[in-house]
Motif scaffolding. Structure first.
Motif, PDB file in Angstrom:
ATOM      1  N   THR A  74       0.333  55.655 -38.382  1.00 23.13           N
ATOM      2  CA  THR A  74       1.368  56.550 -37.877  1.00 23.13           C
ATOM      3  C   THR A  74       2.125  55.860 -36.745  1.00 23.13           C
ATOM      4  N   ALA A  75       3.431  56.028 -36.735  1.00 29.14           N
ATOM      5  CA  ALA A  75       4.256  55.483 -35.655  1.00 29.14           C
ATOM      6  C   ALA A  75       4.514  56.585 -34.628  1.00 29.14           C
ATOM      7  N   TYR A  76       4.489  56.215 -33.343  1.00 32.05           N
ATOM      8  CA  TYR A  76       4.733  57.169 -32.269  1.00 32.05           C
ATOM      9  C   TYR A  76       5.969  56.742 -31.479  1.00 32.05           C
ATOM     10  N   ARG A  77       6.622  57.736 -30.895  1.00 34.41           N
ATOM     11  CA  ARG A  77       7.854  57.455 -30.159  1.00 34.41           C
ATOM     12  C   ARG A  77       7.896  58.274 -28.877  1.00 34.41           C
ATOM     13  N   LEU A  78       8.297  57.605 -27.791  1.00 28.55           N
ATOM     14  CA  LEU A  78       8.544  58.269 -26.505  1.00 28.55           C
ATOM     15  C   LEU A  78      10.002  58.024 -26.161  1.00 28.55           C
ATOM     16  N   GLN A  79      10.799  59.097 -26.139  1.00 30.01           N
ATOM     17  CA  GLN A  79      12.225  58.973 -25.848  1.00 30.01           C
ATOM     18  C   GLN A  79      12.541  59.701 -24.544  1.00 30.01           C
ATOM     19  N   ILE A  80      13.254  59.015 -23.647  1.00 35.92           N
ATOM     20  CA  ILE A  80      13.553  59.546 -22.318  1.00 35.92           C
ATOM     21  C   ILE A  80      15.061  59.503 -22.096  1.00 35.92           C
ATOM     22  N   GLY A  81      15.629  60.639 -21.715  1.00 39.29           N
ATOM     23  CA  GLY A  81      17.043  60.684 -21.391  1.00 39.29           C
ATOM     24  C   GLY A  81      17.260  60.352 -19.925  1.00 39.29           C
ATOM     25  N   SER A  82      17.897  59.233 -19.641  1.00 36.40           N
ATOM     26  CA  SER A  82      18.159  58.838 -18.254  1.00 36.40           C
ATOM     27  C   SER A  82      19.234  57.752 -18.224  1.00 36.40           C
ATOM     28  N   LYS A  83      20.401  58.107 -17.727  1.00 32.32           N
ATOM     29  CA  LYS A  83      21.471  57.121 -17.588  1.00 32.32           C
ATOM     30  C   LYS A  83      21.102  56.071 -16.545  1.00 32.32           C
ATOM     31  N   THR A  84      20.377  56.500 -15.501  1.00 34.26           N
ATOM     32  CA  THR A  84      19.970  55.559 -14.450  1.00 34.26           C
ATOM     33  C   THR A  84      19.055  54.481 -15.006  1.00 34.26           C
ATOM     34  N   MET A  85      18.037  54.884 -15.771  1.00 29.44           N
ATOM     35  CA  MET A  85      17.129  53.899 -16.350  1.00 29.44           C
ATOM     36  C   MET A  85      17.854  53.017 -17.363  1.00 29.44           C
ATOM     37  N   PHE A  86      18.748  53.600 -18.128  1.00 31.70           N
ATOM     38  CA  PHE A  86      19.553  52.852 -19.088  1.00 31.70           C
ATOM     39  C   PHE A  86      20.345  51.762 -18.362  1.00 31.70           C
ATOM     40  N   ASN A  87      21.010  52.140 -17.269  1.00 34.17           N
ATOM     41  CA  ASN A  87      21.807  51.172 -16.504  1.00 34.17           C
ATOM     42  C   ASN A  87      20.933  50.131 -15.814  1.00 34.17           C
ATOM     43  N   ASP A  88      19.740  50.548 -15.350  1.00 35.19           N
ATOM     44  CA  ASP A  88      18.804  49.577 -14.767  1.00 35.19           C
ATOM     45  C   ASP A  88      18.474  48.488 -15.787  1.00 35.19           C
ATOM     46  N   LEU A  89      18.240  48.894 -17.020  1.00 37.81           N
ATOM     47  CA  LEU A  89      17.910  47.932 -18.073  1.00 37.81           C
ATOM     48  C   LEU A  89      19.105  47.033 -18.390  1.00 37.81           C
ATOM     49  N   MET A  90      20.313  47.609 -18.344  1.00 35.57           N
ATOM     50  CA  MET A  90      21.518  46.785 -18.539  1.00 35.57           C
ATOM     51  C   MET A  90      21.604  45.713 -17.452  1.00 35.57           C
ATOM     52  N   ASP A  91      21.265  46.097 -16.208  1.00 35.25           N
ATOM     53  CA  ASP A  91      21.286  45.143 -15.100  1.00 35.25           C
ATOM     54  C   ASP A  91      20.253  44.032 -15.282  1.00 35.25           C
ATOM     55  N   LEU A  92      19.215  44.307 -16.086  1.00 33.69           N
ATOM     56  CA  LEU A  92      18.160  43.316 -16.349  1.00 33.69           C
ATOM     57  C   LEU A  92      18.418  42.539 -17.638  1.00 33.69           C
ATOM     58  N   ARG A  93      19.689  42.534 -18.099  1.00 29.37           N
ATOM     59  CA  ARG A  93      20.144  41.762 -19.256  1.00 29.37           C
ATOM     60  C   ARG A  93      19.761  42.361 -20.603  1.00 29.37           C
TER      61      ARG A  93
END
Length: 196
Positions: A74-93
């Motif tokens: 079985t595959a599991y998924r954790l999805q989080i809505g956060s523009k801040t975390m999204f942008n943090d990841l963009m800043d990390l390439r």
């Protein structure tokens, strides 16, 4: 709702954050939907691992399960809505649809082993088996550590970092639509001690 005390999780370096980032680089996804909402998503067949990640980042989001046809796990998924975390990841390439465009994030040296362990838990494996060499009659024992990615640049970055930190050599190859960074038995021992 994302409820961490520190929503800038990916800008606060710690061993736990470095591990989560490494695992995300291997098995994570960034999504911006048509309504302009931002999500980050972790996927794994190991529910306990996702529960630990959820705890580390302070999320109360549901971990959903999805049965996969022709797959026994079985595959599991954790999805989080956060523009801040999204942008943090963009800043990390990191970027959406990142599989072939990844570059090594700027992880501080003191946290790199934790990042690498997270990446290995997502896209690494150990091979321990017998195989036949062309110039020998008897079987030889193979012990390899391998990292896999669709992005050559990411593995080149990991290779360079490990060469500088541990003096390990490694070899890069392309097989079945993916790049592989492989290390021999002696280098595998050094990697094991480094990561664990």
């Amino acid at each position: 709702i994302y409820r961490s005390k520190n929503e800038n999780f990916f800008k606060t370096w710690s061993p736990e954050m470095a591990y989560v980032l490494g695992f995300f680089v291997a098995d994570g996804n960034m999504i911006k939907n048509k309504r302009g909402a931002y999500f980050i998503e972790f996927a794994s067949t190991d529910r306990e691992l996702l529960e630990n990640i959820r705890k580390v980042i302070g999320s109360s989001h549901k971990i959903s399960a999805r049965k996969r046809e022709r797959k026994w796990r079985t595959a599991y998924r954790l999805q989080i809505g956060s523009k801040t975390m999204f942008n943090d990841l963009m800043d990390l390439r990191l970027t959406p649809a990142k599989s072939k465009t990844l570059k090594l994030p700027p992880v501080p040296g003191r946290y790199f082993r934790h990042f690498l362990r997270g990446y290995f838990d997502g896209d690494g494996n150990v091979i321990f088996s017998f195989f036949k060499k062309a110039d020998r009659r008897s079987l030889s024992l193979a012990f390899l550590t391998r990292f896999t990615s669709g992005s050559k640049d990411l593995l080149v970055g990991i290779h360079g970092k490990l060469s500088a930190l541990l003096g390990v050599r490694g070899s890069l190859s392309f097989y079945s639509d993916a790049w592989r960074l492989s290390y021999s038995a002696n280098d595998s021992k050094k990697l094991s001690r480094f990561m664990y």
